[in-house]
Scaffold this active site. Sequence first.
Site, PDB file in Angstrom:
ATOM      1  N   LYS A 141       0.669  -1.138   0.061  1.00 20.20           N
ATOM      2  CA  LYS A 141       0.124  -0.005  -0.046  1.00 20.20           C
ATOM      3  C   LYS A 141       0.948   1.295  -0.152  1.00 20.20           C
ATOM      4  CE  LYS A 141      -3.691  -0.403   2.513  1.00 20.20           C
ATOM      5  NZ  LYS A 141      -5.016  -0.391   2.389  1.00 20.20           N
ATOM      6  N   ARG A 197      -3.470   2.746   8.699  1.00 17.94           N
ATOM      7  CA  ARG A 197      -3.766   1.550   7.881  1.00 17.94           C
ATOM      8  C   ARG A 197      -2.538   0.544   7.898  1.00 17.94           C
ATOM      9  NH1 ARG A 197      -6.845   5.093   4.031  1.00 17.94           N
ATOM     10  NH2 ARG A 197      -8.856   4.308   3.851  1.00 17.94           N
ATOM     11  N   GLY A 199      -7.179 -10.291   7.384  1.00 19.36           N
ATOM     12  CA  GLY A 199      -6.800 -10.798   8.828  1.00 19.36           C
ATOM     13  C   GLY A 199      -6.084  -9.739   9.670  1.00 19.36           C
ATOM     14  N   MET A 216      -5.229  -5.892  11.343  1.00 21.28           N
ATOM     15  CA  MET A 216      -5.783  -4.591  11.496  1.00 21.28           C
ATOM     16  C   MET A 216      -5.749  -3.988  10.177  1.00 21.28           C
ATOM     17  SD  MET A 216      -5.154  -1.277  13.487  1.00 21.28           S
ATOM     18  CE  MET A 216      -4.870  -0.398  12.095  1.00 21.28           C
ATOM     19  N   ARG A 264      -3.353  -1.139  -6.356  1.00 19.35           N
ATOM     20  CA  ARG A 264      -2.683  -2.489  -6.145  1.00 19.35           C
ATOM     21  C   ARG A 264      -2.997  -3.366  -7.336  1.00 19.35           C
ATOM     22  NH1 ARG A 264      -5.890  -4.872  -0.815  1.00 19.35           N
ATOM     23  NH2 ARG A 264      -8.160  -4.942  -1.851  1.00 19.35           N
ATOM     24  N   HIS A 291     -16.194  -8.697   1.148  1.00 19.85           N
ATOM     25  CA  HIS A 291     -15.081  -9.786   1.794  1.00 19.85           C
ATOM     26  C   HIS A 291     -15.002 -10.879   1.080  1.00 19.85           C
ATOM     27  CE1 HIS A 291     -13.283 -12.355   4.753  1.00 19.85           C
ATOM     28  NE2 HIS A 291     -12.423 -11.520   4.781  1.00 19.85           N
ATOM     29  N   ARG A 329       0.263 -47.611 -14.163  1.00 17.88           N
ATOM     30  CA  ARG A 329       0.320 -48.545 -12.950  1.00 17.88           C
ATOM     31  C   ARG A 329      -0.373 -49.711 -13.138  1.00 17.88           C
ATOM     32  NH1 ARG A 329       0.114 -43.217  -9.854  1.00 17.88           N
ATOM     33  NH2 ARG A 329       1.786 -43.165  -8.249  1.00 17.88           N
ATOM     34  N   ARG A 376       4.493 -49.408 -16.479  1.00 18.35           N
ATOM     35  CA  ARG A 376       5.354 -50.085 -15.245  1.00 18.35           C
ATOM     36  C   ARG A 376       4.876 -51.340 -14.894  1.00 18.35           C
ATOM     37  NH1 ARG A 376       4.885 -47.249  -9.463  1.00 18.35           N
ATOM     38  NH2 ARG A 376       3.067 -48.578  -9.463  1.00 18.35           N
ATOM     39  N   GLU A 432      13.560 -44.772  -6.971  1.00 18.04           N
ATOM     40  CA  GLU A 432      12.314 -44.630  -5.882  1.00 18.04           C
ATOM     41  C   GLU A 432      13.115 -45.206  -4.641  1.00 18.04           C
ATOM     42  OE1 GLU A 432       8.628 -46.197  -6.667  1.00 18.04           O
ATOM     43  OE2 GLU A 432       9.452 -47.907  -7.582  1.00 18.04           O
ATOM     44  N   SER A 458      12.811 -43.058 -14.082  1.00 17.01           N
ATOM     45  CA  SER A 458      11.739 -42.229 -13.688  1.00 17.01           C
ATOM     46  C   SER A 458      11.789 -42.041 -12.284  1.00 17.01           C
ATOM     47  CB  SER A 458      10.412 -42.733 -14.131  1.00 17.01           C
ATOM     48  OG  SER A 458       9.296 -41.701 -13.954  1.00 17.01           O
ATOM     49  N   GLY A 496      10.611 -41.843  -9.202  1.00 15.25           N
ATOM     50  CA  GLY A 496       9.114 -42.167  -8.231  1.00 15.25           C
ATOM     51  C   GLY A 496       9.508 -41.556  -6.651  1.00 15.25           C
ATOM     52  N   THR A 497       9.160 -40.148  -6.937  1.00 13.58           N
ATOM     53  CA  THR A 497       9.226 -39.319  -5.510  1.00 13.58           C
ATOM     54  C   THR A 497       8.305 -39.807  -4.481  1.00 13.58           C
ATOM     55  OG1 THR A 497       8.164 -37.664  -6.767  1.00 13.58           O
ATOM     56  CG2 THR A 497      10.724 -37.592  -6.686  1.00 13.58           C
ATOM     57  N   ASN A 498       7.416 -40.638  -4.758  1.00 14.56           N
ATOM     58  CA  ASN A 498       6.622 -40.911  -3.515  1.00 14.56           C
ATOM     59  C   ASN A 498       7.209 -41.825  -2.926  1.00 14.56           C
ATOM     60  OD1 ASN A 498       4.365 -39.411  -5.130  1.00 14.56           O
ATOM     61  ND2 ASN A 498       3.715 -41.263  -5.831  1.00 14.56           N
ATOM     62  N   ASP A 499       7.681 -42.922  -3.400  1.00 13.38           N
ATOM     63  CA  ASP A 499       8.318 -44.063  -2.576  1.00 13.38           C
ATOM     64  C   ASP A 499       9.861 -43.487  -2.178  1.00 13.38           C
ATOM     65  OD1 ASP A 499       7.186 -46.389  -2.088  1.00 13.38           O
ATOM     66  OD2 ASP A 499       7.049 -46.469  -4.175  1.00 13.38           O
ATOM     67  N   CYS A 506       7.659 -39.197 -11.970  1.00 14.74           N
ATOM     68  CA  CYS A 506       6.250 -39.872 -11.911  1.00 14.74           C
ATOM     69  C   CYS A 506       5.699 -39.764 -10.658  1.00 14.74           C
ATOM     70  CB  CYS A 506       6.218 -40.921 -12.763  1.00 14.74           C
ATOM     71  SG  CYS A 506       7.017 -42.244 -12.004  1.00 14.74           S
ATOM     72  N   TYR A 518      11.258 -34.472 -18.424  1.00 13.08           N
ATOM     73  CA  TYR A 518      10.086 -34.502 -18.551  1.00 13.08           C
ATOM     74  C   TYR A 518       9.500 -34.631 -17.199  1.00 13.08           C
ATOM     75  CZ  TYR A 518       9.282 -39.499 -18.414  1.00 13.08           C
ATOM     76  OH  TYR A 518       9.713 -40.909 -17.925  1.00 13.08           O
TER      77      TYR A 518
END
Length: 897
Positions: free
Chosen positions: A31, A101, A110, A112, A357, A473, A579, A635, A763, A782, A784-787, A849, A869
């Site tokens: 502001k 302000r 959220g 003042m 703004r 709001h 899968r 896979r 992975e 590839s 496997g970032t989950n595992d 993946c 990729y």
Amino acid sequence: MASQGDNKWVYSFGGGKTEGRADMKNLLGGKGANLAEMANLGLPVPPGFTITTGVCTYFYANGRKYPDDLRGQIDQALAGLEQAMGAKFGDPVNPLLVSVRSGARASMPGMMDTVLNLGLNDTTVQGLVTRSGDPRFAYDSYRRFIQMYGNVVLDVDHHHFEEILESHKRDKNKHFDTDLTAEDWQAVVADYKAMVERELGHPFPQDVQEQLWGAIGAVFGSWMNARAITYRKLHDIPADWGTAVNVQCMVFGNMGNDCATGVAFTRNPSTGENLFYGEYLVNAQGEDVVAGIRTPQHLTIAGKESNKSDLPAMEEVMPEVFRQLDGVRLTLEKHYRDMQDIEFTVQQGTLYMLQTRTGKRTAAAALKIAVDLCTEGVIDKAEAVKRIDPASLDQLLHPTLDPKADRTVIAKGLPASPGAASGKVVFTADEAESQAALGDAVILCRVETSPEDIHGMHAARGILTTRGGMTSHAAVVARGMGRACVAGAGELRVDYKNKIMSVRDITVREGDTITIDGSTGEVMLGSVPTIQPELSGDFATLMGWADEIRRMGVRANAETPLDARTARKFGAEGIGLSRTEHMFFDPNRILAVREMILAETEEGRRKALDKLEPFQKQDFVELFEIMAGLPVTIRLLDPPLHEFLPNTEAEMEEVARAAGTDPLRVHHRAVQLHEANPMLGHRGCRLGITFPEIYEMQARAIFTAAAEVAQKTGQTVTPEIMIPLIGTKKELDILKAVVDKAAEQVKAATGQDLTYHVGTMIELPRAALRADEIAESAEFFSFGTNDLTQTTFGISRDDAGSFLPDYERAGILEHDPFATLDQDGVGELVRIGVERGRKVRPDLKLGICGEHGGDPASISFCEQVGLDYVSCSPYRVPIARLAAAQAALNADTVKRD
Ligand code: PEP
Ligand code: MG
């Protein structure tokens, strides 16, 4: 470091002396920096000064104390204002009044917000009476000040003020605030002051310096209130940014009928159309417009007509000032090169700008504005692509109401934030949060919302209010969050006490299902069916630009024909993960899968596999046909065994019958196969090592399907076969040999030549560390970032949900590492895997993946480490395309720097 005495804590603007600029947001907040910039542009800004974010940081670093030299600098800036206005702070004859302000770097509901008319007390109010010649206005201003200051600075609850005001109106038999006279307001002021003294145990401050420092303290204090903390968390705003405070000379929009106040967007924030769009009120102060207490009027005649409003537009009521405002609109757009959200006040026919703004907008509007600005030659394609928040595209990918579906419309409000949502009615933010946590879709229904409701608005599918306009709001916050919102549905009566909402003879109770359409403003009973979105027009244009810019490919994780078609519709350039175990959950197949898993001999397994092979082949035929020559990574089986084992006696009997064996033996085998920790158990390639005939069947099905589709379509089909959960080169070598053998068999049987690639998932940490060795055998990786996340942290994917929120709350983890890649730890392993793999095989194809493939922050990391990729779920493909383009642009900038 500069000593405290060298610091400049206060920056003036307007009134002939402006020290800040738009690019000083970090120091002056959004502001403050923009007020300075508007003053620099020669726009009419009431003079003021900004206390820097540095003071906020100092305040919290020093036990809530201010720097010693702050007071002197504020006194000096205040003296500058007095000089510019020819008035004096606290002067009984000609008092200077100011607004205070908050103003963080990013706009933050959220915190003042605003205290107006500061500097009024029992004495200075007399000065205002004389100066304005309007005692009614002066006392109204004073009571507004006591109310705002009492509420936001002194923390006296709102309802105490409301009750006093209501009782005065009742006693005098008056309906509207505007009906009250100067004497009435004087009486209200006296009652307000008495009530504040009763509530706090000390009188309302009469000393104007005490008022000013109280308001400054309240702004800095509000930086750490619970609502601001929640907002920062939801929007990833660091706590150490701090807020600035803006102190500005008051101008009055409520001094009579030649005064007004309003808020506007330089383009339509819902649709993006290049039309001036806003609301104003004659004879009102700023908060009257946004608080939704009076129904605001449209700025333009076009706006009034398209919304079928009877109330006159500003363009008609104040044509001269409107023309000036329209000029400001063009100046600001030209200067900022983006749609602006502005606030203004007209005092006795003179226009003042109070804020500008970058305007919040819906995803659809963001696309249209970016594409239009590029077409208008204001920004280039790269800038247009950078302007869209990839996550916001989600809003456009969501369903809308099926126009053919029956609907019972019970009320209509304003189309405040697009999208359709159905859910159970709740009336409080807390209830919305707790019901949503139980998995229910909810619609939060309120008379109006306030910053206290943010958590509930976030948890709800949609928001419905009965009061307030397009800039209320509820409307602004819902658009920012991408929630559907209908605002100001005035026919509906909300009764919080009895938890009902009614219109005519219809009563909706808490827990009843309703549907809202944030694009039309309709409120409907029950759940109305939806249809999928169209992805043409501006969406397609911008996506086309993103595709021109990005370096990385974007593929999808898909195994069913429906997912594969959706993926293509969203622009996937192939399948990065299919899968195969997901293909086996079909009721026609699960029996044969269980038979295979539970078989005690190879012969038994082969019998079951024979039943599965035709299904598998057909799955792959469909995938290859839909993907029409695009790469398809399949896979081989990776089932955590527990997901497939029969659970009930009936299921065991069924398996026994199909396998021609005894149910007791099946039971015994199931017990034998039970694992303590299936996620780290006999899954992935380990299954292939123990039972190679499974992978053999799958490979044969893939190659037969590839041969069949190639023959039918004349297209080359080059399957990429991926082995999961590899930890050692040896595992890969053994299983690659199984695949190669199957290929030879199919070649011999069909007489067709086959091209294919064999690669692996990375992975497990060991696989990343030994990537050089593994790359000797693998043609692609590839990640496997989950595992990989599970095994790097040693945190179970299935159990993390119960304790990760505590980790985030405690600040141990900034994000859920299963949603956003932990770049320092898991990312380090990815980096090592990339470097070591490419060292051995420079043309090694690299992708990701895990879930992170659809997360913009993680995609940016993938660009940095040079993956080829990313692959993600079909609905996230557009998000990934855009995020990949932005990542490429950022990487480019880094290179140029
Ligand atoms: C992974 O582990 O990241 C992966 C993609 O495989 P899955 O989620 O099927 O274990
Ligand atoms: Mg995995």
